[in-house]
Design an enzyme around this catalytic site. Structure first.
Site, short mmCIF file in Angstrom:
data_model
loop_
_atom_site.label_atom_id
_atom_site.label_comp_id
_atom_site.label_asym_id
_atom_site.label_seq_id
_atom_site.Cartn_x
_atom_site.Cartn_y
_atom_site.Cartn_z
N ARG A 71 17.42 -0.47 31.76
CA ARG A 71 16.72 -1.75 31.78
C ARG A 71 17.07 -2.48 33.07
O ARG A 71 18.23 -2.48 33.50
CB ARG A 71 17.16 -2.62 30.60
CG ARG A 71 16.45 -2.22 29.32
CD ARG A 71 16.97 -2.95 28.13
NE ARG A 71 18.35 -2.56 27.85
CZ ARG A 71 18.95 -2.78 26.70
NH1 ARG A 71 18.31 -3.39 25.73
NH2 ARG A 71 20.20 -2.40 26.50
N SER A 133 27.38 2.17 31.48
CA SER A 133 28.06 2.28 30.19
C SER A 133 28.62 3.67 29.92
O SER A 133 28.14 4.41 29.04
CB SER A 133 27.10 1.85 29.09
OG SER A 133 26.58 0.61 29.44
N ASP A 187 28.79 -1.83 29.01
CA ASP A 187 27.86 -2.58 28.14
C ASP A 187 28.58 -3.40 27.07
O ASP A 187 28.15 -4.50 26.69
CB ASP A 187 26.80 -1.67 27.49
CG ASP A 187 27.38 -0.45 26.80
OD1 ASP A 187 28.61 -0.25 26.83
OD2 ASP A 187 26.59 0.34 26.22
C1 GLC Z 1 29.75 5.76 25.32
C2 GLC Z 1 30.37 5.36 26.66
C3 GLC Z 1 30.83 3.92 26.64
C4 GLC Z 1 29.70 3.02 26.17
C5 GLC Z 1 29.17 3.50 24.83
C6 GLC Z 1 28.00 2.65 24.33
O1 GLC Z 1 30.74 5.75 24.36
O2 GLC Z 1 31.43 6.22 26.98
O3 GLC Z 1 31.28 3.51 27.91
O4 GLC Z 1 30.17 1.70 26.07
O5 GLC Z 1 28.73 4.83 24.95
O6 GLC Z 1 26.92 2.68 25.20
#
Ligand code: GLC
Length: 431
Positions: A71, A133, A187
Protein backbone atom coordinates in the site's frame (compact mmCIF):
# COMPACT_ATOMS: atom_id res chain seq x y z
CA UNK A 1 -17.04 -42.12 10.56
CA UNK A 2 -16.95 -38.40 9.83
CA UNK A 3 -17.98 -37.57 13.36
CA UNK A 4 -15.19 -39.71 14.75
CA UNK A 5 -12.66 -38.04 12.46
CA UNK A 6 -13.85 -34.57 13.36
CA UNK A 7 -13.72 -35.38 17.04
CA UNK A 8 -10.18 -36.59 16.72
CA UNK A 9 -9.16 -33.40 14.87
CA UNK A 10 -10.97 -31.21 17.39
CA UNK A 11 -9.10 -32.91 20.23
CA UNK A 12 -5.77 -32.48 18.53
CA UNK A 13 -6.38 -28.79 17.93
CA UNK A 14 -7.86 -28.07 21.33
CA UNK A 15 -6.02 -25.19 22.99
CA UNK A 16 -7.20 -25.15 26.58
CA UNK A 17 -6.91 -22.55 29.31
CA UNK A 18 -4.16 -24.71 30.80
CA UNK A 19 -2.28 -24.68 27.47
CA UNK A 20 -2.69 -20.90 27.37
CA UNK A 21 -1.27 -20.46 30.88
CA UNK A 22 1.70 -22.68 30.09
CA UNK A 23 2.30 -20.82 26.87
CA UNK A 24 2.16 -17.46 28.65
CA UNK A 25 4.84 -18.57 31.10
CA UNK A 26 7.27 -19.75 28.45
CA UNK A 27 6.45 -16.76 26.24
CA UNK A 28 7.48 -14.40 29.03
CA UNK A 29 10.71 -16.30 29.64
CA UNK A 30 11.49 -16.05 25.93
CA UNK A 31 10.70 -12.31 26.02
CA UNK A 32 13.16 -11.83 28.89
CA UNK A 33 15.83 -13.86 27.14
CA UNK A 34 15.33 -11.90 23.93
CA UNK A 35 15.64 -8.58 25.77
CA UNK A 36 18.86 -9.74 27.41
CA UNK A 37 20.37 -10.90 24.14
CA UNK A 38 20.22 -14.56 25.16
CA UNK A 39 19.10 -17.38 22.90
CA UNK A 40 15.36 -17.05 22.31
CA UNK A 41 12.75 -17.78 19.67
CA UNK A 42 11.51 -14.20 20.20
CA UNK A 43 13.87 -11.74 18.53
CA UNK A 44 12.67 -8.72 20.60
CA UNK A 45 13.99 -6.16 18.14
CA UNK A 46 14.58 -2.54 19.22
CA UNK A 47 12.63 -0.25 16.87
CA UNK A 48 14.15 3.19 17.64
CA UNK A 49 10.61 4.46 18.06
CA UNK A 50 8.62 5.53 21.10
CA UNK A 51 4.93 6.30 21.33
CA UNK A 52 3.88 9.62 19.73
CA UNK A 53 2.46 12.60 21.58
CA UNK A 54 -0.51 13.13 19.29
CA UNK A 55 0.62 16.61 18.20
CA UNK A 56 2.79 15.52 15.26
CA UNK A 57 1.87 17.34 12.03
CA UNK A 58 2.64 17.49 8.33
CA UNK A 59 2.30 15.70 4.99
CA UNK A 60 4.09 12.43 4.44
CA UNK A 61 4.30 9.54 2.06
CA UNK A 62 4.08 6.04 3.51
CA UNK A 63 5.07 2.82 1.80
CA UNK A 64 3.62 -0.23 3.49
CA UNK A 65 5.24 -3.44 2.32
CA UNK A 66 4.78 -6.77 4.02
CA UNK A 67 1.96 -8.85 2.62
CA UNK A 68 0.39 -9.82 -0.65
CA UNK A 69 -0.55 -6.18 -1.22
CA UNK A 70 1.75 -3.21 -1.00
CA UNK A 71 0.00 0.00 0.00
CA UNK A 72 1.17 3.50 -0.77
CA UNK A 73 -0.41 6.32 1.17
CA UNK A 74 -0.22 10.09 1.23
CA UNK A 75 -1.00 11.12 4.77
CA UNK A 76 -1.77 14.47 6.35
CA UNK A 77 -1.31 14.65 10.11
CA UNK A 78 -3.28 17.47 11.63
CA UNK A 79 -2.25 17.11 15.30
CA UNK A 80 -4.67 16.38 18.17
CA UNK A 81 -4.77 12.79 17.02
CA UNK A 82 -6.34 13.71 13.65
CA UNK A 83 -5.29 11.95 10.49
CA UNK A 84 -6.36 12.56 6.90
CA UNK A 85 -5.60 10.10 4.12
CA UNK A 86 -5.01 12.20 0.99
CA UNK A 87 -4.51 9.22 -1.26
CA UNK A 88 -4.09 5.49 -1.02
CA UNK A 89 -3.48 2.77 -3.56
CA UNK A 90 -2.86 -0.96 -3.33
CA UNK A 91 -0.43 -2.75 -5.59
CA UNK A 92 -0.52 -6.49 -5.75
CA UNK A 93 2.78 -8.29 -5.23
CA UNK A 94 2.43 -11.41 -7.31
CA UNK A 95 4.46 -14.57 -6.89
CA UNK A 96 6.70 -13.47 -9.77
CA UNK A 97 7.68 -10.26 -7.96
CA UNK A 98 8.35 -11.76 -4.53
CA UNK A 99 10.78 -14.33 -5.87
CA UNK A 100 12.85 -12.00 -8.11
CA UNK A 101 16.23 -10.43 -7.47
CA UNK A 102 16.72 -7.41 -5.25
CA UNK A 103 17.07 -4.80 -8.05
CA UNK A 104 13.96 -5.97 -9.95
CA UNK A 105 11.98 -6.04 -6.72
CA UNK A 106 12.95 -2.57 -5.49
CA UNK A 107 12.62 -1.10 -9.00
CA UNK A 108 9.06 -2.44 -9.00
CA UNK A 109 8.37 -0.67 -5.70
CA UNK A 110 9.89 2.57 -7.00
CA UNK A 111 7.74 2.29 -10.16
CA UNK A 112 4.60 1.89 -8.04
CA UNK A 113 5.58 4.93 -5.98
CA UNK A 114 6.17 6.88 -9.16
CA UNK A 115 2.75 5.88 -10.55
CA UNK A 116 1.13 6.90 -7.26
CA UNK A 117 2.84 10.31 -7.25
CA UNK A 118 1.76 10.96 -10.85
CA UNK A 119 -1.78 9.92 -10.16
CA UNK A 120 -2.04 12.30 -7.22
CA UNK A 121 0.04 15.02 -8.91
CA UNK A 122 2.44 15.03 -5.98
CA UNK A 123 5.62 16.68 -7.20
CA UNK A 124 6.50 18.44 -3.95
CA UNK A 125 9.31 17.41 -1.63
CA UNK A 126 8.05 14.59 0.60
CA UNK A 127 9.48 12.73 3.54
CA UNK A 128 8.83 9.02 3.35
CA UNK A 129 8.13 6.49 6.07
CA UNK A 130 8.86 2.92 5.01
CA UNK A 131 6.97 0.12 6.70
CA UNK A 132 8.81 -3.09 5.98
CA UNK A 133 7.14 -5.96 7.80
CA UNK A 134 9.81 -8.56 8.15
CA UNK A 135 12.39 -9.23 10.87
CA UNK A 136 14.91 -6.45 10.55
CA UNK A 137 17.80 -5.61 12.88
CA UNK A 138 17.83 -1.85 13.17
CA UNK A 139 20.81 0.24 14.18
CA UNK A 140 18.92 3.51 13.82
CA UNK A 141 15.50 4.73 12.71
CA UNK A 142 16.79 4.76 9.14
CA UNK A 143 18.70 1.55 8.74
CA UNK A 144 17.82 -2.08 9.09
CA UNK A 145 19.24 -5.35 7.91
CA UNK A 146 16.78 -8.07 6.92
CA UNK A 147 17.44 -11.19 9.01
CA UNK A 148 15.36 -13.58 6.92
CA UNK A 149 12.29 -13.39 4.73
CA UNK A 150 9.00 -14.67 6.14
CA UNK A 151 5.48 -15.24 4.72
CA UNK A 152 6.74 -16.84 1.50
CA UNK A 153 8.80 -13.87 0.30
CA UNK A 154 12.02 -15.01 -1.36
CA UNK A 155 13.59 -12.03 -3.16
CA UNK A 156 17.24 -12.81 -3.71
CA UNK A 157 20.00 -10.50 -2.48
CA UNK A 158 18.08 -8.82 0.36
CA UNK A 159 18.76 -11.01 3.41
CA UNK A 160 21.75 -9.60 5.26
CA UNK A 161 21.38 -6.20 3.55
CA UNK A 162 20.08 -2.81 4.60
CA UNK A 163 16.61 -2.43 3.08
CA UNK A 164 16.63 1.36 3.35
CA UNK A 165 19.77 1.56 1.20
CA UNK A 166 18.23 -0.82 -1.33
CA UNK A 167 15.04 1.22 -1.62
CA UNK A 168 16.94 4.50 -1.72
CA UNK A 169 19.08 3.22 -4.59
CA UNK A 170 15.95 2.24 -6.53
CA UNK A 171 14.49 5.75 -5.92
CA UNK A 172 17.70 7.21 -7.41
CA UNK A 173 17.61 4.84 -10.39
CA UNK A 174 14.05 5.93 -11.08
CA UNK A 175 14.77 9.64 -10.64
CA UNK A 176 12.52 10.08 -7.59
CA UNK A 177 14.54 13.01 -6.31
CA UNK A 178 11.76 14.76 -4.42
CA UNK A 179 11.49 11.84 -1.98
CA UNK A 180 13.54 11.48 1.18
CA UNK A 181 13.38 8.30 3.23
CA UNK A 182 13.33 9.25 6.90
CA UNK A 183 11.99 6.27 8.86
CA UNK A 184 11.87 2.49 8.72
CA UNK A 185 9.33 0.57 10.81
CA UNK A 186 7.67 -2.79 11.25
CA UNK A 187 3.88 -2.96 10.69
CA UNK A 188 3.26 -3.83 14.35
CA UNK A 189 5.15 -0.72 15.42
CA UNK A 190 3.20 1.36 12.88
CA UNK A 191 -0.11 -0.01 14.14
CA UNK A 192 0.76 0.69 17.78
CA UNK A 193 1.93 4.20 16.92
CA UNK A 194 -1.22 4.98 14.90
CA UNK A 195 -3.62 3.95 17.65
CA UNK A 196 -1.49 5.71 20.31
CA UNK A 197 -1.66 8.90 18.24
CA UNK A 198 -5.44 8.71 18.62
CA UNK A 199 -5.68 7.07 22.02
CA UNK A 200 -2.91 7.33 24.65
CA UNK A 201 -4.20 4.20 26.42
CA UNK A 202 -2.92 2.07 23.56
CA UNK A 203 0.14 0.05 24.50
CA UNK A 204 0.27 -2.79 22.04
CA UNK A 205 0.12 -3.24 18.28
CA UNK A 206 -0.79 -6.62 16.80
CA UNK A 207 -1.00 -7.91 13.24
CA UNK A 208 -3.27 -10.84 12.44
CA UNK A 209 -3.08 -11.03 8.66
CA UNK A 210 -0.86 -12.86 6.19
CA UNK A 211 1.65 -12.99 9.04
CA UNK A 212 1.31 -12.40 12.75
CA UNK A 213 3.39 -10.35 15.17
CA UNK A 214 3.20 -7.71 17.91
CA UNK A 215 5.01 -4.70 19.35
CA UNK A 216 4.84 -2.96 22.74
CA UNK A 217 6.67 -0.18 24.57
CA UNK A 218 9.45 -1.49 26.84
CA UNK A 219 11.35 0.38 29.55
CA UNK A 220 14.78 1.16 28.17
CA UNK A 221 16.50 -0.19 31.30
CA UNK A 222 14.97 -3.62 30.66
CA UNK A 223 16.39 -3.87 27.14
CA UNK A 224 19.76 -4.83 28.50
CA UNK A 225 21.09 -5.96 25.12
CA UNK A 226 20.64 -2.43 23.74
CA UNK A 227 23.94 -0.58 23.76
CA UNK A 228 23.06 2.34 21.48
CA UNK A 229 22.02 5.90 22.19
CA UNK A 230 18.37 6.67 22.83
CA UNK A 231 16.69 9.82 24.13
CA UNK A 232 13.64 8.39 25.88
CA UNK A 233 12.88 6.08 28.80
CA UNK A 234 10.86 3.79 26.57
CA UNK A 235 11.44 2.13 23.26
CA UNK A 236 8.98 0.09 21.26
CA UNK A 237 10.06 -3.52 20.82
CA UNK A 238 9.12 -5.55 17.77
CA UNK A 239 8.64 -8.98 19.35
CA UNK A 240 8.58 -11.02 16.09
CA UNK A 241 6.26 -13.40 17.92
CA UNK A 242 5.64 -15.44 14.78
CA UNK A 243 8.91 -17.17 15.64
CA UNK A 244 7.73 -18.41 19.06
CA UNK A 245 8.34 -22.15 19.17
CA UNK A 246 7.47 -23.36 22.68
CA UNK A 247 4.01 -24.46 21.70
CA UNK A 248 2.26 -27.79 21.34
CA UNK A 249 2.01 -28.84 17.68
CA UNK A 250 -0.05 -31.40 15.79
CA UNK A 251 1.26 -33.71 13.09
CA UNK A 252 -0.28 -31.35 10.51
CA UNK A 253 1.74 -28.42 11.86
CA UNK A 254 4.89 -30.52 11.85
CA UNK A 255 4.38 -31.57 8.23
CA UNK A 256 3.47 -28.10 7.05
CA UNK A 257 6.62 -26.76 8.68
CA UNK A 258 8.81 -29.47 7.18
CA UNK A 259 7.50 -28.78 3.67
CA UNK A 260 7.70 -25.00 4.02
CA UNK A 261 10.37 -22.68 2.60
CA UNK A 262 11.66 -21.99 6.13
CA UNK A 263 11.52 -25.24 8.18
CA UNK A 264 11.84 -24.65 11.91
CA UNK A 265 11.16 -20.93 11.52
CA UNK A 266 7.97 -18.95 12.30
CA UNK A 267 6.38 -21.87 14.16
CA UNK A 268 3.67 -19.83 15.85
CA UNK A 269 2.99 -17.89 12.67
CA UNK A 270 2.39 -21.20 10.90
CA UNK A 271 -0.34 -22.05 13.42
CA UNK A 272 -1.99 -18.65 13.53
CA UNK A 273 -1.66 -16.49 10.44
CA UNK A 274 -3.58 -16.14 7.19
CA UNK A 275 -0.84 -17.51 5.00
CA UNK A 276 -1.16 -20.90 6.69
CA UNK A 277 -4.65 -21.57 8.05
CA UNK A 278 -6.02 -22.60 4.65
CA UNK A 279 -3.05 -24.89 4.18
CA UNK A 280 -3.55 -26.60 7.55
CA UNK A 281 -7.21 -27.17 6.68
CA UNK A 282 -6.24 -28.48 3.23
CA UNK A 283 -3.94 -31.05 4.79
CA UNK A 284 -6.71 -32.29 7.06
CA UNK A 285 -9.17 -32.41 4.13
CA UNK A 286 -6.67 -34.38 2.08
CA UNK A 287 -6.51 -36.94 4.84
CA UNK A 288 -10.31 -37.05 5.05
CA UNK A 289 -10.36 -37.71 1.34
CA UNK A 290 -7.79 -40.49 1.60
CA UNK A 291 -9.82 -42.07 4.38
CA UNK A 292 -12.82 -42.11 2.05
CA UNK A 293 -14.74 -39.62 4.16
CA UNK A 294 -15.47 -37.23 1.32
CA UNK A 295 -18.08 -37.87 -1.32
CA UNK A 296 -17.14 -35.44 -4.07
CA UNK A 297 -14.31 -36.57 -6.33
CA UNK A 298 -13.98 -33.05 -7.68
CA UNK A 299 -12.52 -32.02 -4.34
CA UNK A 300 -9.54 -34.31 -4.66
CA UNK A 301 -7.63 -32.10 -7.09
CA UNK A 302 -8.27 -29.06 -4.98
CA UNK A 303 -6.96 -30.72 -1.87
CA UNK A 304 -3.98 -32.40 -3.45
CA UNK A 305 -2.01 -29.28 -4.33
CA UNK A 306 -0.21 -27.42 -1.52
CA UNK A 307 -1.65 -23.99 -0.69
CA UNK A 308 -4.55 -24.49 -3.12
CA UNK A 309 -7.03 -23.69 -0.35
CA UNK A 310 -6.55 -20.15 0.86
CA UNK A 311 -7.51 -18.73 4.24
CA UNK A 312 -9.68 -16.25 2.39
CA UNK A 313 -11.67 -19.14 0.91
CA UNK A 314 -11.89 -20.74 4.32
CA UNK A 315 -13.22 -17.49 5.67
CA UNK A 316 -15.85 -17.32 2.90
CA UNK A 317 -16.93 -20.85 3.75
CA UNK A 318 -17.19 -19.81 7.40
CA UNK A 319 -19.65 -17.15 6.22
CA UNK A 320 -21.64 -19.77 4.28
CA UNK A 321 -20.54 -18.65 0.80
CA UNK A 322 -20.21 -21.49 -1.67
CA UNK A 323 -16.74 -20.84 -3.10
CA UNK A 324 -16.98 -23.90 -5.32
CA UNK A 325 -20.08 -22.77 -7.20
CA UNK A 326 -18.50 -19.34 -7.61
CA UNK A 327 -15.44 -20.85 -9.31
CA UNK A 328 -17.55 -23.05 -11.56
CA UNK A 329 -16.86 -26.30 -9.68
CA UNK A 330 -20.11 -28.12 -9.36
CA UNK A 331 -21.42 -31.20 -7.68
CA UNK A 332 -19.80 -30.75 -4.28
CA UNK A 333 -22.10 -32.24 -1.71
CA UNK A 334 -23.42 -30.22 1.20
CA UNK A 335 -21.99 -32.82 3.51
CA UNK A 336 -18.46 -32.22 2.21
CA UNK A 337 -18.84 -28.48 2.46
CA UNK A 338 -20.05 -28.88 6.02
CA UNK A 339 -16.97 -30.92 6.87
CA UNK A 340 -14.72 -28.26 5.37
CA UNK A 341 -16.55 -25.60 7.34
CA UNK A 342 -16.12 -27.50 10.60
CA UNK A 343 -12.43 -28.05 9.95
CA UNK A 344 -12.02 -24.36 9.17
CA UNK A 345 -13.68 -23.60 12.48
CA UNK A 346 -11.39 -25.90 14.43
CA UNK A 347 -8.25 -24.49 12.83
CA UNK A 348 -9.25 -20.82 13.11
CA UNK A 349 -10.47 -21.25 16.70
CA UNK A 350 -7.07 -22.54 17.78
CA UNK A 351 -5.39 -19.65 15.94
CA UNK A 352 -7.56 -17.07 17.71
CA UNK A 353 -6.96 -18.67 21.12
CA UNK A 354 -3.20 -18.76 20.62
CA UNK A 355 -3.27 -15.11 19.54
CA UNK A 356 -5.13 -14.16 22.73
CA UNK A 357 -2.71 -16.13 24.90
CA UNK A 358 0.19 -14.30 23.28
CA UNK A 359 -1.47 -10.92 23.86
CA UNK A 360 -2.16 -11.91 27.47
CA UNK A 361 1.50 -12.84 27.92
CA UNK A 362 2.69 -9.45 26.69
CA UNK A 363 0.10 -7.58 28.78
CA UNK A 364 1.07 -9.33 31.99
CA UNK A 365 4.72 -8.75 31.17
CA UNK A 366 3.95 -5.01 31.13
CA UNK A 367 1.36 -4.96 33.92
CA UNK A 368 1.69 -8.08 36.05
CA UNK A 369 -1.62 -7.84 37.89
CA UNK A 370 -3.48 -6.17 35.07
CA UNK A 371 -4.17 -3.05 37.13
CA UNK A 372 -4.53 -0.75 34.12
CA UNK A 373 -6.79 -0.51 31.09
CA UNK A 374 -5.13 -1.61 27.86
CA UNK A 375 -6.07 -0.81 24.29
CA UNK A 376 -4.61 -3.25 21.80
CA UNK A 377 -4.43 -1.96 18.24
CA UNK A 378 -5.05 -4.81 15.82
CA UNK A 379 -4.85 -4.83 12.05
CA UNK A 380 -5.11 -7.64 9.53
CA UNK A 381 -7.73 -9.51 7.57
CA UNK A 382 -7.98 -12.47 9.95
CA UNK A 383 -9.06 -10.25 12.80
CA UNK A 384 -11.13 -7.96 10.64
CA UNK A 385 -12.87 -10.39 8.33
CA UNK A 386 -12.74 -13.99 9.48
CA UNK A 387 -16.13 -14.86 10.92
CA UNK A 388 -15.93 -15.69 14.60
CA UNK A 389 -12.21 -14.92 14.96
CA UNK A 390 -12.59 -11.93 17.26
CA UNK A 391 -15.28 -13.73 19.28
CA UNK A 392 -12.96 -16.70 19.75
CA UNK A 393 -10.23 -14.33 20.90
CA UNK A 394 -12.61 -12.67 23.37
CA UNK A 395 -13.67 -16.04 24.79
CA UNK A 396 -10.05 -17.09 25.37
CA UNK A 397 -9.31 -13.73 27.00
CA UNK A 398 -12.21 -14.23 29.41
CA UNK A 399 -10.99 -17.71 30.25
CA UNK A 400 -7.51 -16.40 30.99
CA UNK A 401 -8.68 -13.35 32.95
CA UNK A 402 -12.12 -14.26 34.37
CA UNK A 403 -12.40 -11.00 36.35
CA UNK A 404 -10.32 -8.55 34.36
CA UNK A 405 -10.95 -9.24 30.68
CA UNK A 406 -13.06 -6.07 30.44
CA UNK A 407 -9.88 -4.04 30.94
CA UNK A 408 -8.56 -5.31 27.63
CA UNK A 409 -9.89 -3.62 24.51
CA UNK A 410 -9.11 -5.18 21.14
CA UNK A 411 -9.41 -2.31 18.70
CA UNK A 412 -9.34 -2.63 14.91
CA UNK A 413 -6.83 -0.13 13.55
CA UNK A 414 -7.21 0.13 9.81
CA UNK A 415 -4.14 0.90 7.69
CA UNK A 416 -2.28 1.56 10.93
CA UNK A 417 0.85 -0.08 9.60
CA UNK A 418 1.30 2.53 6.86
CA UNK A 419 -0.08 5.56 8.68
CA UNK A 420 2.23 4.76 11.61
CA UNK A 421 5.28 5.21 9.41
CA UNK A 422 4.07 8.73 8.59
CA UNK A 423 3.55 9.52 12.28
CA UNK A 424 7.02 8.21 13.09
CA UNK A 425 8.45 10.37 10.28
CA UNK A 426 6.63 13.39 11.74
CA UNK A 427 7.81 12.68 15.28
CA UNK A 428 11.42 12.83 14.10
CA UNK A 429 11.10 16.48 13.24
CA UNK A 430 9.27 17.29 16.48
CA UNK A 431 11.53 15.97 19.24
C1 GLC B 1 5.88 -11.70 9.82
C2 GLC B 1 7.08 -10.76 9.87
C3 GLC B 1 6.84 -9.63 10.86
C4 GLC B 1 5.51 -8.96 10.59
C5 GLC B 1 4.40 -9.98 10.57
C6 GLC B 1 3.04 -9.37 10.26
O1 GLC B 1 5.79 -12.35 11.04
O2 GLC B 1 8.24 -11.46 10.18
O3 GLC B 1 7.89 -8.69 10.81
O4 GLC B 1 5.27 -7.98 11.56
O5 GLC B 1 4.67 -10.97 9.60
O6 GLC B 1 3.01 -8.76 9.01
Amino acid sequence: MIDGFLKEIANMFDFTRKDACEMMRSFQIEMENGLKGRKSSLKMLPSFVRRPKGNEKGDFLAIDLGGTNMRILAIRLLGQGKIETIGMRRFSLGKEIISKTEDVFFDFIADCVSAFLNEHKLDVFLEVGFTFSFPVIQTSILSGVLVSWTKGFAVKGVEGHDVVTLLDKAFKRKGLENLKLVALANDTVGTLVTQSYINPLCDMGVILGTGTNAAYPERLESITKFKGMWYSEEMIINIEWGGFDKIKMTKYDEQLDKDSENPGGQRMEKMVSGRYLGEIARRIMKEAFEKGLLGSKELKDIFLKPYSLTTEQLSLIASDKNIFNDSGIEGISDKDIRLLKEIGQIVSKRAARIASAAIAAVLTHMDKELKLEHVIAIDGSLFEKYKGFKENMDTMMKEIFPNQADKIHLSLTHDGSGIGAAIIAASLSSH
